[in-house]
Scaffold this active site. Sequence first.
Site, PDB file in Angstrom:
ATOM      1  N   ARG A 110       0.857  -1.183   0.000  1.00 41.43           N
ATOM      2  CA  ARG A 110       0.000   0.000   0.000  1.00 41.43           C
ATOM      3  C   ARG A 110       0.892   1.232   0.000  1.00 41.43           C
ATOM      4  O   ARG A 110       1.726   1.414   0.891  1.00 41.43           O
ATOM      5  CB  ARG A 110      -0.912   0.005   1.228  1.00 41.43           C
ATOM      6  CG  ARG A 110      -1.924   1.138   1.232  1.00 41.43           C
ATOM      7  CD  ARG A 110      -2.922   0.975   2.364  1.00 41.43           C
ATOM      8  NE  ARG A 110      -2.324   1.212   3.675  1.00 41.43           N
ATOM      9  CZ  ARG A 110      -2.966   1.030   4.822  1.00 41.43           C
ATOM     10  NH1 ARG A 110      -4.190   0.563   4.831  1.00 41.43           N
ATOM     11  NH2 ARG A 110      -2.356   1.288   5.962  1.00 41.43           N
TER      12      ARG A 110
ATOM     13  N   SER B 244     -12.627  -4.571   1.443  1.00 38.45           N
ATOM     14  CA  SER B 244     -12.848  -4.046   2.786  1.00 38.45           C
ATOM     15  C   SER B 244     -14.341  -4.043   3.109  1.00 38.45           C
ATOM     16  O   SER B 244     -15.157  -3.601   2.295  1.00 38.45           O
ATOM     17  CB  SER B 244     -12.310  -2.613   2.892  1.00 38.45           C
ATOM     18  OG  SER B 244     -10.919  -2.581   2.710  1.00 38.45           O
TER      19      SER B 244
ATOM     20  N   LYS C  64      -5.608   5.320   9.406  1.00 38.83           N
ATOM     21  CA  LYS C  64      -6.806   5.775   8.710  1.00 38.83           C
ATOM     22  C   LYS C  64      -7.736   6.420   9.730  1.00 38.83           C
ATOM     23  O   LYS C  64      -8.574   5.760  10.337  1.00 38.83           O
ATOM     24  CB  LYS C  64      -7.513   4.603   8.007  1.00 38.83           C
ATOM     25  CG  LYS C  64      -6.779   4.096   6.774  1.00 38.83           C
ATOM     26  CD  LYS C  64      -7.663   3.188   5.937  1.00 38.83           C
ATOM     27  CE  LYS C  64      -6.999   2.793   4.632  1.00 38.83           C
ATOM     28  NZ  LYS C  64      -7.892   1.984   3.777  1.00 38.83           N
TER      29      LYS C  64
END
Length: 211
Positions: A41, A110, A139
Amino acid sequence: MKAQPDYSIYLVTDDGCLQGRALIDCVREALEGGVTLVQYRAKTASSAEMYAEALQLKALCDSFNVPLIINDRLDIAMAVGAAGVHLGQDDLPCAAARKLLGEDYIIGVSAHNPAEAKAALQSGADYLGCGAVFGTATKADVQKLGTDGLAAICKAKGLPVVGIGGVTADNYREVRAAGADGAAIVSGILAQPDIRATVRAIAKISQEFAK
């Protein structure tokens, strides 16, 4: 039909956790410790940077016989021959990604509640990434799911479930006890001073849940 990977210790990369260390070195230490799956990521990298780094990670993961998943980017996954992609709720829909990638690629989605989990199952996902289980620093806008919420998704899942969000060696057991097949871990591995030892500690706990 493609074989499902081992989701038990799922490393997700984040440059913000490296504390000046090189990503490739940190991932190597994690693999040496026993990480079973790696997701690359890189939210701020250019496509060229992602491609170059993903190629390096693919070669490294191959040397440990561990699959590499690419976050969001189908093009990068296809270009480097990764095992698959992981898609968020705001990314390309799973069904569309499946049309582009075909059946040989692993697609993770997700899911933050049972409804999203059911939709992912119906759209052809291979596994669910569910969270944030404990809240997360990586996040800030993600709502906390909690272990009870994770357990509810696991109970009705129909797919392998990976818990994510604030998972560390100290609470990994709670994620697995909720019924998850594994945990996706970011700073709980990459921000630790001894990455290899941290992963080994998690792997020891994981053995308690081996089927």
